[in-house]
Design an enzyme around this catalytic site. Structure first.
Site, PDB file in Angstrom:
ATOM      1  N   ASN A   8     -10.482   2.961  11.354  1.00  8.28           N
ATOM      2  CA  ASN A   8     -10.008   1.575  11.765  1.00  8.28           C
ATOM      3  C   ASN A   8      -8.493   1.684  12.178  1.00  8.28           C
ATOM      4  O   ASN A   8      -7.860   1.986  11.762  1.00  8.28           O
ATOM      5  CB  ASN A   8      -9.966   0.874  10.394  1.00  8.28           C
ATOM      6  N   LYS A  10      -7.102  -0.744  13.666  1.00  7.64           N
ATOM      7  CA  LYS A  10      -6.019  -1.886  13.370  1.00  7.64           C
ATOM      8  C   LYS A  10      -5.564  -2.325  14.838  1.00  7.64           C
ATOM      9  O   LYS A  10      -6.179  -2.245  15.846  1.00  7.64           O
ATOM     10  CB  LYS A  10      -4.888  -1.549  12.063  1.00  7.64           C
ATOM     11  N   HIS A  86     -12.039  -7.306   6.203  1.00  6.14           N
ATOM     12  CA  HIS A  86     -10.883  -6.348   5.745  1.00  6.14           C
ATOM     13  C   HIS A  86      -9.760  -7.302   5.004  1.00  6.14           C
ATOM     14  O   HIS A  86      -9.555  -8.299   5.309  1.00  6.14           O
ATOM     15  CB  HIS A  86     -10.462  -5.692   6.946  1.00  6.14           C
ATOM     16  N   GLU A  88      -6.656  -7.079   5.204  1.00 11.43           N
ATOM     17  CA  GLU A  88      -5.626  -7.708   6.060  1.00 11.43           C
ATOM     18  C   GLU A  88      -6.077  -9.046   6.505  1.00 11.43           C
ATOM     19  O   GLU A  88      -5.376 -10.054   6.734  1.00 11.43           O
ATOM     20  CB  GLU A  88      -5.258  -6.809   6.943  1.00 11.43           C
ATOM     21  N   GLU A 152     -11.691  -0.944  -0.839  1.00 11.94           N
ATOM     22  CA  GLU A 152     -10.534  -0.557  -0.301  1.00 11.94           C
ATOM     23  C   GLU A 152      -9.623  -1.115  -1.207  1.00 11.94           C
ATOM     24  O   GLU A 152      -9.119  -2.452  -0.791  1.00 11.94           O
ATOM     25  CB  GLU A 152     -10.230  -1.228   1.146  1.00 11.94           C
ATOM     26  N   GLY A 158      -2.137   1.667   3.585  1.00 11.01           N
ATOM     27  CA  GLY A 158      -1.281   1.944   4.166  1.00 11.01           C
ATOM     28  C   GLY A 158       0.186   2.332   3.254  1.00 11.01           C
ATOM     29  O   GLY A 158       1.265   2.205   3.746  1.00 11.01           O
ATOM     30  N   SER A 188      -5.484   5.134   2.210  1.00 11.86           N
ATOM     31  CA  SER A 188      -4.593   6.175   2.288  1.00 11.86           C
ATOM     32  C   SER A 188      -5.257   7.494   2.377  1.00 11.86           C
ATOM     33  O   SER A 188      -5.218   8.556   1.691  1.00 11.86           O
ATOM     34  CB  SER A 188      -3.485   6.180   1.178  1.00 11.86           C
TER      35      SER A 188
HETATM   36  P1  PGA Z   1      -4.883   3.273   5.427  1.00  3.67           P
HETATM   37  O1  PGA Z   1      -5.815   1.986   5.882  1.00  3.67           O
HETATM   38  O2  PGA Z   1      -5.917   4.278   5.682  1.00  3.67           O
HETATM   39  O3  PGA Z   1      -3.999   3.186   6.419  1.00  3.67           O
HETATM   40  O4  PGA Z   1      -4.298   3.234   4.095  1.00  3.67           O
HETATM   41  C1  PGA Z   1      -7.279   1.719   5.642  1.00  3.67           C
HETATM   42  C2  PGA Z   1      -7.667   0.593   5.777  1.00  3.67           C
HETATM   43  O5  PGA Z   1      -6.938  -0.532   5.816  1.00  3.67           O
HETATM   44  O6  PGA Z   1      -8.867   0.516   6.306  1.00  3.67           O
END
Ligand code: PGA
Length: 227
Positions: A8, A10, A86, A88, A152, A158, A188
């Site tokens: 992903n 983003k 997601h 976010e 997640e 993140g 992460s």
């Molecule tokens: P990250 O993001 O690996 O940077 O923690 C995962 C995600 O949001 O899909």
């Protein structure tokens, strides 16, 4: 079962950086790989040899929905699926269980694959609400053989804070008791922790954000998924 490892990206990588990534990226056999670039880079990405998903998709075929993209538009481009729900998008763009359901249904009906995301926030976990939140989010997701769920935990995205393999396994087992599908872990994931997370019996792959931007580190995670 073959692991699925999804990148992903983003809001990172325009078309030029997308092509640079593919010049340097190699994945081993024995793992399913999906890459999710931003919308403007999808056209560059579908010309490559990998399975490409968008990061979102709208439920309507067309209409007055500024800033949105339909299933048909993605299919025309050669995109094979989409991430839906997601955290976010839930947190910053008003995504709800209802809109997640509508987006999933439209994508699946239109022949796209779906990675549907669920996960509790830190406050919800601390309040002992993890199970209830996951239950609410998971039952809103349609059942379909082209759909996988990504667990997640929002507190692990993140932040560098990864769920322990035990925490991930517990959540994945709960999700699978509600929805019979592959469940990816996200939050992460890095080359250093991928193997132990993927070794859990109910972890069927990973959704990788930050560590998917570098072709070498993403390749290392893909290799850990084969071993
Ligand atoms: P990250 O993001 O690996 O940077 O923690 C995962 C995600 O949001 O899909």
């Amino acid at each position: 079962m073959t692991n699925l490892i999804a990148a992903n990206w983003k809001m990172f990588k325009g078309p030029a950086e997308t092509l640079e990534f593919f010049d340097r990226f190699e994945a081993p056999d024995g793992v399913d790989v999906v890459i999710c670039p931003p919308f403007v880079s999808l056209e560059a990405a579908v010309g490559e040899e990998w399975t490409i998903y968008a990061q979102n998709v709208h439920w309507a075929a067309e209409g007055a929905f500024t800033g949105e993209t339909s299933v048909q538009m993605l299919v025309e481009l050669g995109v094979q699926g989409a991430i839906v729900g997601h955290s976010e998008r839930r947190q910053w763009f008003g995504e709800t269980d209802e809109t997640v359901h509508a987006r999933c249904e439209a994508a699946l009906e239109g022949g796209l694959g779906v990675i549907a995301c669920v996960g509790e926030t830190e406050a919800e976990r601390e309040a002992g609400e993890t199970e209830a939140v996951l239950h609410r989010q998971v039952v809103a997701i349609p059942r379909h053989d082209q759909l996988v769920i990504a667990y997640e935990p929002v507190w692990a995205i993140g932040t560098g804070k990864t769920a322990t393999p035990e925490i991930a396994q517990e959540a994945h087992a709960l999700i699978k008791s509600l929805h019979d599908t592959r469940v990816l872990y996200g939050g992460s994931v890095k080359p250093e922790n991928a193997a132990e997370l993927l070794a859990q019996p109910d972890v069927d792959g990973a959704l990788v954000g930050g560590a998917s931007l570098d072709p070498e580190s993403f390749a290392a995670i893909c290799r850990a998924a084969v071993a």
